[in-house]
Write a protein that holds these residues in place. Structure first.
Motif, PDB file in Angstrom:
ATOM      1  N   UNK A  13       0.835  -1.203   0.000  1.00  7.71           N
ATOM      2  CA  UNK A  13       0.000   0.000   0.000  1.00  7.71           C
ATOM      3  C   UNK A  13       0.865   1.246   0.000  1.00  7.71           C
ATOM      4  N   UNK A  14       1.956   1.228   0.750  1.00  5.86           N
ATOM      5  CA  UNK A  14       2.853   2.386   0.801  1.00  5.86           C
ATOM      6  C   UNK A  14       3.488   2.639  -0.556  1.00  5.86           C
ATOM      7  N   UNK A  15       3.788   1.567  -1.284  1.00  4.52           N
ATOM      8  CA  UNK A  15       4.391   1.727  -2.608  1.00  4.52           C
ATOM      9  C   UNK A  15       3.371   2.163  -3.645  1.00  4.52           C
ATOM     10  N   UNK A  16       2.107   1.803  -3.444  1.00  2.00           N
ATOM     11  CA  UNK A  16       1.070   2.102  -4.434  1.00  2.00           C
ATOM     12  C   UNK A  16      -0.107   2.821  -3.775  1.00  2.00           C
ATOM     13  N   UNK A  17       0.070   4.058  -3.331  1.00  2.00           N
ATOM     14  CA  UNK A  17      -1.062   4.778  -2.725  1.00  2.00           C
ATOM     15  C   UNK A  17      -2.207   5.014  -3.705  1.00  2.00           C
ATOM     16  N   UNK A  18      -1.881   5.090  -4.999  1.00  2.00           N
ATOM     17  CA  UNK A  18      -2.931   5.281  -5.999  1.00  2.00           C
ATOM     18  C   UNK A  18      -3.891   4.096  -6.013  1.00  2.00           C
ATOM     19  N   UNK A  19      -3.364   2.901  -5.748  1.00  2.00           N
ATOM     20  CA  UNK A  19      -4.214   1.708  -5.730  1.00  2.00           C
ATOM     21  C   UNK A  19      -5.216   1.788  -4.590  1.00  2.00           C
ATOM     22  N   UNK A  20      -4.766   2.257  -3.418  1.00  2.00           N
ATOM     23  CA  UNK A  20      -5.675   2.375  -2.285  1.00  2.00           C
ATOM     24  C   UNK A  20      -6.732   3.448  -2.546  1.00  2.00           C
ATOM     25  N   UNK A  21      -6.327   4.575  -3.120  1.00  2.00           N
ATOM     26  CA  UNK A  21      -7.278   5.629  -3.459  1.00  2.00           C
ATOM     27  C   UNK A  21      -8.315   5.123  -4.454  1.00  2.00           C
ATOM     28  N   UNK A  22      -7.863   4.395  -5.471  1.00  2.00           N
ATOM     29  CA  UNK A  22      -8.779   3.849  -6.474  1.00  2.00           C
ATOM     30  C   UNK A  22      -9.756   2.877  -5.828  1.00  2.00           C
ATOM     31  N   UNK A  23      -9.242   2.002  -4.958  1.00  2.00           N
ATOM     32  CA  UNK A  23     -10.104   1.016  -4.297  1.00  2.00           C
ATOM     33  C   UNK A  23     -11.160   1.703  -3.434  1.00  2.00           C
ATOM     34  N   UNK A  24     -10.757   2.710  -2.660  1.00  2.16           N
ATOM     35  CA  UNK A  24     -11.697   3.390  -1.765  1.00  2.16           C
ATOM     36  C   UNK A  24     -12.769   4.122  -2.562  1.00  2.16           C
ATOM     37  N   UNK A  25     -12.378   4.756  -3.662  1.00  2.00           N
ATOM     38  CA  UNK A  25     -13.379   5.481  -4.449  1.00  2.00           C
ATOM     39  C   UNK A  25     -14.351   4.524  -5.141  1.00  2.00           C
ATOM     40  N   UNK A  26     -13.855   3.411  -5.642  1.00  2.00           N
ATOM     41  CA  UNK A  26     -14.763   2.430  -6.240  1.00  2.00           C
ATOM     42  C   UNK A  26     -15.659   1.804  -5.172  1.00  2.00           C
ATOM     43  N   UNK A  27     -15.120   1.621  -3.963  1.00  2.00           N
ATOM     44  CA  UNK A  27     -15.949   1.141  -2.865  1.00  2.00           C
ATOM     45  C   UNK A  27     -17.053   2.142  -2.554  1.00  2.00           C
ATOM     46  N   UNK A  28     -16.713   3.434  -2.658  1.00  2.00           N
ATOM     47  CA  UNK A  28     -17.715   4.464  -2.441  1.00  2.00           C
ATOM     48  C   UNK A  28     -18.866   4.381  -3.428  1.00  2.00           C
ATOM     49  N   UNK A  29     -18.549   4.055  -4.681  1.00  2.00           N
ATOM     50  CA  UNK A  29     -19.595   3.924  -5.704  1.00  2.00           C
ATOM     51  C   UNK A  29     -20.607   2.855  -5.289  1.00  2.00           C
TER      52      UNK A  29
END
Length: 232
Positions: A13-29
């Motif tokens: 997660x630390x190496x790929x913060x964009x992945x966590x942001x993408x996951x959280x936003x799609x979870x929001x949908x």
């Protein structure tokens, strides 16, 4: 031993913060429809928005964007959102918070775009950043639509309840449909200001595909050809 997989997850997660942001936003949908109408859901909705803002700040820290600008947008956005959530202030507080949130998402999308254009080879982080940039743009324009209908009532209509203001989920659906170019939304912009925003998002969607996605595809193809020639 159970801590080792957790440690690996945290490192990833630390190496790929964009992945966590993408996951959280799609979870929001997926979660927004359940949060939109209940009183408790609206509180969770606000907390979820603050989480996305925090992740956007983290992503900006990894991009070439200027960090103090992001904090200048995020700090008052969170403060105004919390104050508006108490119901003590005027409705304009929520509108001001939405303006700042949309600006932060747009700024974060610009930072991620600069990050992707800076590299000359495609990595996994760039692919996650491409998805996160798309969702950031979709959120930014959804906030713009939300503010537009507050400033100019009747900006958007739909077949169901045409006179009612459109919900957040409806405007987010319009934003995704417009940005992707699929044109499947049943939400129609009818006022000039709303149509101007939709045209800007259509332009942003086309330019994102033309400049960012096509470049990533070209770099990946070039690298695959070079690797094939080296192996041959």
């Amino acid at each position: 031993m159970a801590s080792i997989p957790l440690l690996r997850t945290l490192v990833t997660v630390k190496r790929h913060p964009s992945a966590l942001l993408l996951f959280v936003q799609l979870l929001g949908v997926v979660l927004y429809p359940a949060m939109e109408h209940a009183a408790a859901g609206r509180a969770v909705f606000g907390a979820f928005g603050i989480l996305v803002l925090a992740l956007a700040l983290w992503v900006i820290n990894r991009s070439p964007a200027i960090n103090w600008i992001a904090w200048l947008l995020a700090a008052p956005a969170v403060a105004l959102s919390l104050l508006a959530g108490t119901g003590l202030g005027p409705p304009s507080l929520a509108t001001a918070a939405q303006v700042l949130e949309g600006a932060l998402y747009l700024y974060a999308a610009g930072g991620l775009t600069a990050y992707m254009l800076r590299d000359h080879r495609v990595t996994g982080d760039e692919l996650f950043a491409a998805g996160a940039t798309f969702t950031l743009l979709a959120w930014a324009f959804a906030f713009a639509y939300l503010v537009c209908q507050q400033w100019f009532p009747g900006s958007f209509i739909a077949a169901t309840a045409p006179d009612a203001p459109r919900s957040w989920m409806e405007l987010l659906f319009l934003s995704f449909s417009t940005l992707s170019g699929v044109g499947l939304s049943d939400i129609i912009p009818v006022r000039a200001q709303a149509r101007a925003l939709v045209m800007l998002e259509q332009f942003a969607g086309v330019m994102y595909i033309a400049l960012v996605v096509s470049r990533l595809i070209g770099l990946a193809t070039t690298r695959a050809i070079a690797r094939r020639d080296a192996d041959g």
